[in-house]
Structures are given as structure tokens and as C-alpha cells.
Design a protein around this motif. Structure first.
Motif, PDB file in Angstrom:
ATOM      1  N   GLU A 142       5.850  -5.774  -9.144  1.00  0.00           N
ATOM      2  CA  GLU A 142       6.840  -6.760  -8.647  1.00  0.00           C
ATOM      3  C   GLU A 142       6.799  -6.901  -7.134  1.00  0.00           C
ATOM      4  OE1 GLU A 142       8.400  -4.622 -11.328  1.00  0.00           O
ATOM      5  OE2 GLU A 142       7.518  -6.266 -12.482  1.00  0.00           O
ATOM      6  N   MET A 143       5.760  -6.329  -6.508  1.00  0.00           N
ATOM      7  CA  MET A 143       5.610  -6.418  -5.065  1.00  0.00           C
ATOM      8  C   MET A 143       6.690  -5.667  -4.294  1.00  0.00           C
ATOM      9  SD  MET A 143       2.837  -8.031  -4.617  1.00  0.00           S
ATOM     10  CE  MET A 143       2.762  -8.610  -2.934  1.00  0.00           C
ATOM     11  N   ASN A 144       7.228  -4.623  -4.896  1.00  0.00           N
ATOM     12  CA  ASN A 144       8.124  -3.748  -4.138  1.00  0.00           C
ATOM     13  C   ASN A 144       7.305  -2.620  -3.516  1.00  0.00           C
ATOM     14  OD1 ASN A 144      10.729  -4.930  -4.538  1.00  0.00           O
ATOM     15  ND2 ASN A 144      10.545  -4.315  -6.688  1.00  0.00           N
ATOM     16  N   ILE A 145       7.667  -2.274  -2.272  1.00  0.00           N
ATOM     17  CA  ILE A 145       6.972  -1.190  -1.576  1.00  0.00           C
ATOM     18  C   ILE A 145       7.446   0.157  -2.124  1.00  0.00           C
ATOM     19  CG2 ILE A 145       6.582  -0.106   0.679  1.00  0.00           C
ATOM     20  CD1 ILE A 145       5.529  -2.881   0.733  1.00  0.00           C
ATOM     21  N   THR A 146       6.501   1.052  -2.363  1.00  0.00           N
ATOM     22  CA  THR A 146       6.840   2.406  -2.814  1.00  0.00           C
ATOM     23  C   THR A 146       6.214   3.437  -1.879  1.00  0.00           C
ATOM     24  OG1 THR A 146       4.866   2.356  -4.188  1.00  0.00           O
ATOM     25  CG2 THR A 146       6.959   1.828  -5.278  1.00  0.00           C
ATOM     26  N   THR A 147       6.723   4.664  -1.920  1.00  0.00           N
ATOM     27  CA  THR A 147       6.025   5.755  -1.239  1.00  0.00           C
ATOM     28  C   THR A 147       5.657   6.834  -2.259  1.00  0.00           C
ATOM     29  OG1 THR A 147       8.041   6.962  -0.659  1.00  0.00           O
ATOM     30  CG2 THR A 147       7.224   5.338   0.941  1.00  0.00           C
ATOM     31  N   LEU A 148       4.660   7.652  -1.880  1.00  0.00           N
ATOM     32  CA  LEU A 148       4.006   8.532  -2.856  1.00  0.00           C
ATOM     33  C   LEU A 148       4.530   9.960  -2.858  1.00  0.00           C
ATOM     34  CD1 LEU A 148       0.289   7.471  -2.144  1.00  0.00           C
ATOM     35  CD2 LEU A 148       1.912   6.434  -3.725  1.00  0.00           C
ATOM     36  N   GLY A 149       5.651  10.214  -2.178  1.00  0.00           N
ATOM     37  CA  GLY A 149       6.115  11.597  -2.075  1.00  0.00           C
ATOM     38  C   GLY A 149       5.630  12.207  -0.773  1.00  0.00           C
TER      39      GLY A 149
END
Ligand code: ASP
Ligand code: MG
Length: 406
Positions: A142-149
Motif C-alpha cells: 500500500e506504499m506505506n513506509i516500514t522499518t526493519l527493526g
């Protein structure tokens, strides 16, 4: 012409001078004729500071917004590094995780990479650019930015190396490689010139901070050689790869320790199905990861259930576990927040008797009480009082003669 992926950690790009130093090193690699993709972490303590800011404006920052906020740390360092390279006359371009094609699931702050589409990176490399990718982040469908921990830039680097078919993934940091123990605790600790994926994974999972275990796992899966070395010196570092453990069978390779350990014991619970499930389901739902779990063989119809969590998660875990324990008729629920672990790691230990006995003897000679023990094929971990961890690491390092090197 080879394609290499380099990653520079937060301390290596902590200020403008350090960014220029890193740019010099990247330029050297480019001058050799290689195609270079670089992954960067946020400058210094930026990520911690951004988290602090978020909690200054809200008791419970929104997960989605928090990830966008944290992703900016790596954007800053990637653009500055690109500018530094351009100022030196090199062609370079920065890409965010999303632009670099890193697609993740939608688990904010702990997202997993589901796919890498390296098309844009390849296009930029073909134009002659050095490509600087913001680590630790991706984008959902959905084109939301995430971070990987936390520490996730290592994972970005190895994932890119795998999807680009890179020759090697070089992780540059503020230490000279992987050591037989933490050199701050054991001055005689030796740098390992090479280590196998599995041993490295155990070391990283049980406290060695030098590399993120998830990144090592990914390296093993795709068979990507990973070099860990200092960004400040020319030291040759440690090579993590598949063949390394062959020649050092039966040897202890290193000692890891962790001071971020707390224990919860649910004492006197009725010994019937469903109790462990109820407790661990509720912890899992709250995102609390449990490490060691021990349940006694109950005498009569009563048993004890003991497990460890990260110290920072102890109070949250207790709040969840206590009411469940009470409703199940447990006698009491006790905790200890000041524990630590010390782990002996080496390939083939399981097949050679005597390592565990020797480890326990060394600890007992130092009058260190072992609270819990866990093992894998290549690891023995003792959970002990946190204030004895330093003594334990030193004594074990000496007893297993790790100061003698490889
Ligand atoms: N900047 C992020 C962190 O501090 C990711 C990383 O450094 O790898 O956790
Ligand atoms: Mg960092």
C-alpha cells in the motif's frame, strides 16, 4: 568488474568528517572498477533521538507515523554521503528503501522483506552511478513506509547483495571484525579472520553486537560472503562464509554475553494442558519475544514454568503474565531483572563430550551460580547473575585458551 555491496553503520557516518572519510573509501572501491552499492545507517544516535522525540509528543506514537519518522534518519545520511561523493567528482545517487525496490510486509517497526526488485538500482549502476541506499526501511504494497527493526541496515545490505548477485557484502563498522569475546571485557580477545554462518548467527543472537543475526541468516540462505571490518582502519576484518567451520571442527570459537536478560518464574501451577499456551500466546500478541523456556517435570500435579525476556520488556511481560497465572491457580509469579547470559560457541561441540562439563566447572570454580542452561548443537548458554557476567566471560576465555588465536 564485480558488483559489491558495502554497508556503513551509524558510528561510521556520525558527523560530516566521518561521512567524507566514508566517501573516500567508497571512491577507492569505485576506482578499482567495481560497481558499488552502498547501504547506510542513520548518523550516530539519530534513531534513538527520533524515538525520544516521538515519545515527547505522544505517550503512544502511531506505528505508521513512527516508521516514517525513523526512516528519515537513513535518508539524511544517504543524501549527505551522495553529496560528499559528488563533491569529489564521482557520480552518485541516493535512493530511499522504497525507491531501491525493498518491499516488506506491513508489520511496522519489525517489518520483514518479502521481495527486492533491484531494477532501479541496476539502471543507476548501468549509468555509472554509485548507488547509496537508505538502510533499515522498505515499503508495503500500500506504499506505506516500514522499518526493519533496530540494527536493520545490515539486513538491507545483505538482501540487496542477494538480489543483485553481488560478489560480497562488506559491513563496515567501528570495530575491526568479530572477536573471540567482547574486547572491552577481555583485552586478550582475538579477531577471527573467518567464521561460518551458523557460528556467527549464534554469536550474534546471544549478544555479540557486531552484526544483526537476521542479516547473517539471510547471508547463509543466499550464500553471500559477508566481510565485517572497520571503516576507520585498513584491518582485514572477519569473513563470514559457508566453508569456514570445516577446518575448525570441535573448537570453541567464541564467547558471547548478554546483559539484557530478565527472568519470570510462574511457581506452583497446576500441571495440565493449556497453561503454557495461554501465557506465551499473550506474550506473543504483545510482541514480547521469549528466549529460554524451562518447565520442570512436575511432582504430583504441580509444576514451575520459568522463562527469560529482554530486561526492557520485563514489566510489560509481568503485567500480562500475572493475571493469567493467578487465574490458573499458580502459587506465585516472581521475577529477576538483573540476569545475564554467557554462551560458549563452536562447531561440533555437541558431538564432542566434555565441553559443557568444563564450562560448568570453570563457572563453579569462580563461585558463579548457574540459574538456567540452554544448548543448541554448537552453543551452550548459562544464565547467571548479571554482575558476574564479566568474570564468567574472562574465566571461560582463559580456560578455553581463546587468547591463543586461530
Ligand atoms: N538506524 C537504525 C538503528 O539505529 C538501523 C541501523 O542502524 O541499522 O537501529
Ligand atoms: Mg544505528
Amino acid at each position: 568488474m564485480a558488483l559489491i555491496v558495502q554497508k556503513y553503520g551509524g558510528s561510521s557516518v556520525a558527523d560530516a568528517e566521518k561521512i567524507k572519510n566514508v566517501a573516500q573509501r567508497i571512491a577507492q572501491a569505485k576506482d578499482k572498477g567495481d560497481q558499488v552499492v552502498v547501504v547506510v545507517s542513520a548518523m550516530g544516535d539519530t534513531t534513538d533521538e527520533l524515538i525520544k522525540l516521538a515519545y515527547q509528543v505522544s505517550k503512544q506514537p502511531d506505528n505508521r507515523e513512527l516508521d516514517v519518522l525513523l526512516s528519515t534518519g537513513e535518508i539524511v545520511s544517504s543524501t549527505l554521503l551522495t553529496m560528499a561523493l559528488e563533491a569529489m567528482g564521482y557520480e552518485a545517487i541516493s535512493l530511499s528503501g522504497a525507491q531501491a525496490g525493498i518491499r516488506t510486509d506491513a508489520v511496522y517497526s519489525q517489518a520483514r522483506i518479502v521481495e527486492v526488485d533491484p531494477e532501479r538500482i541496476i539502471r543507476e549502476l548501468d549509468k555509472g552511478n554509485i548507488v547509496i541506499v537508505a538502510g533499515f526501511q522498505g515499503v508495503t504494497e500500500e506504499m506505506n513506509i516500514t522499518t526493519l527493526g533496530r540494527g536493520g541496515s545490515d539486513t538491507t545490505a545483505v538482501a540487496l547483495a542477494a538480489s543483485l548477485g553481488a560478489e560480497i557484502c562488506q559491513i563496515y563498522t567501528d570495530v575491526e571484525g568479530v572477536y573471540t569475546a567482547d574486547p572491552r571485557l577481555v583485552p586478550e580477545a582475538q579477531r577471527l579472520s573467518e567464521i561460518g554462518y551458523e557460528e556467527m548467527m549464534e554469536l550474534a543472537s546471544y549478544g555479540a553486537r557486531v552484526m544483526h543475526p537476521r542479516a547473517v541468516e539471510l547471508g547463509e540462505l543466499f550464500n553471500i560472503p559477508i566481510l565485517v571490518a572497520s571503516s576507520f582502519t585498513q584491518s582485514s576484518g572477519t569473513l563470514i562464509y559457508g566453508g569456514a567451520s570445516m577446518e575448525v571442527r570441535n573448537k570453541v570459537r567464541g564467547i558471547a554475553h548478554d546483559l539484557n536478560v530478565a527472568k519470570i518464574a510462574v511457581v506452583g501451577v497446576p500441571d495440565r494442558p493449556g497453561i503454557a499456551a495461554a501465557i506465551f500466546e499473550s506474550l506473543a500478541k504483545a510482541g514480547i519475544s521469549v528466549d529460554t523456556i524451562v518447565q520442570n517435570a512436575g511432582l504430583g500435579k504441580i509444576t514451575d514454568l520459568t522463562f527469560t525476556v529482554a530486561r526492557s520488556q520485563l514489566s510489560k511481560a509481568i503485567r500480562l503474565v500475572r493475571p493469567i497465572a493467578e487465574s490458573m491457580g499458580a502459587k506465585k509469579c516472581v521475577s529477576d531483572s538483573k540476569l545475564g547470559t554467557v554462551s560458549l560457541i563452536g562447531p561440533g561441540m555437541q558431538n564432542t563430550p566434555g565441553y559443557a562439563a568444563r564450562m560448568f566447572r570453570v563457572l563453579s570454580e569462580k563461585d558463579i551460580n548457574i540459574q538456567l542452561i540452554t544448548t543448541s548443537e554448537i552453543r551452550i548458554t548459562c544464565i547467571i547473575s548479571g554482575d558476574r557476567v564479566k568474570d564468567a566471560v574472562r574465566a571461560l576465555h582463559q580456560a578455553f585458551e581463546l587468547e591463543r588465536g586461530e
